[in-house]
Design an enzyme around this catalytic site. Sequence first.
Site: not given
Length: 451
Positions: A13, A100-101, A110, A241, A243, A245-246, A328
Amino acid sequence: MIDESIFKAYDIRGLYPDALNEDVARDIGRAYVYHLGLGGSRVVVGRDMRLSGDALKEAFVRGVTEAGADVLDLGLVSTDALYFAVGHLEEHGGAMITASHNPKDYNGLKLCREQAIALSGEEGINQIRDLIVEDRLPGPAEYAGSVEEGDVAKEYAEHCRGFISTDGLRPLKIVVDAGNGMAGKMLPPIFEGLPFEYVPMYFELDGSFPNHPPNPIEPENMEELQRRVVEEGADFGAAFDGDADRCFIVDEGGNTIGGDILATLVAKSVLEKEPGAAIVYSAVCSKALPELVRREGGRPIRTKAGHSIIKPQMRSNDAAFGGEHSGHFYFRDNYFADSGIIAMLTAAELVARQDGPLSKLISPIDTYVRSGEINSEVEDQEATLRAVEESYGEREGAEVDHLDGLTVDLGAWWFNLRPSNTEPLLRLNVEAKDAETLERERDALLEMIRG
């Protein structure tokens, strides 16, 4: 010269294009294939809606195919759907282009191998870095790989719905803040056929994030959702978020529910369906989580935070579920991968099976008060940690462990203090049985940490 700081403990990242650009992404694609020996295999690739996502994805794909692997290009997709595709299609690896966030100027990758097993710093990411930095990348493969476009949205929607039973559920109204992220694309087909009405907030994919940053762990990014839930008379709200996933949720009164308390709720549901199951949780989670797991006959397993740590722990213990305070949520039947969407649906199922609101479900399981995560900038992380341990570890009845940073349990209250992996910060979490104790001990700790 490549910026080695982009190679993190759990992913890659950095700022685009200063640290992470098309040349770097192409090299990462080549190194990924060579390191895992994926020549002749197929890799699943997806991206989120970030403005630099398409260019970085094309560069990464170019590197993968030059190294001799084929690509299944899913286009715009959430990270959890990318993991699902790797497991469901029995492919040899996968890559998600996302930060992500993080704010809009960032992007990243990822990476995972077969069965959606995530690469981490020690297991893959550092080796990929070294191949590039040390100029040890072999030349192009004799035969370049091919690229095929695919779509798993329908299969993923069915997969997510399969985690709940819809028989006898009462209708719910759920306000969903997608934050202009991938939840805006993934959720509509999932809600089809469910007895839940959703009120969409910012479902338009927009990597400039015109409404708020895609980071629901920050309280200011939840304020509008909290208001909307109350205004709409909704049963609860959910925020994702970038992507997707959270996930974080708010109850019918607009109160934010911590990630560890949502994990406790999900654990309750999992144990109702699978009595005696093992449940993995990160060391920063509320005591409410292991206490509930024990009450419900399950087996709580405490571990360090981070998906590359929790997923192997779940596999080795055949754990049905794992949760982190950071939002998560991991499911064995989701290839041990995390999914905020499945966690939200599980919460919805629990609410829809009872007459009362979400807060009624939570009040008997959450009997503590918490500080939330408080960051302090310190010059010397190790020296500060030692000083705090010397002061608090010698108190009567203190239980000290170093599973993830420093944890000191003093019975009526406990705290965890751990260093950031990427910044000169110490992260403090305090939990107590009452607000007065929490405030007193939190303030005393912060005075010492920052003094």
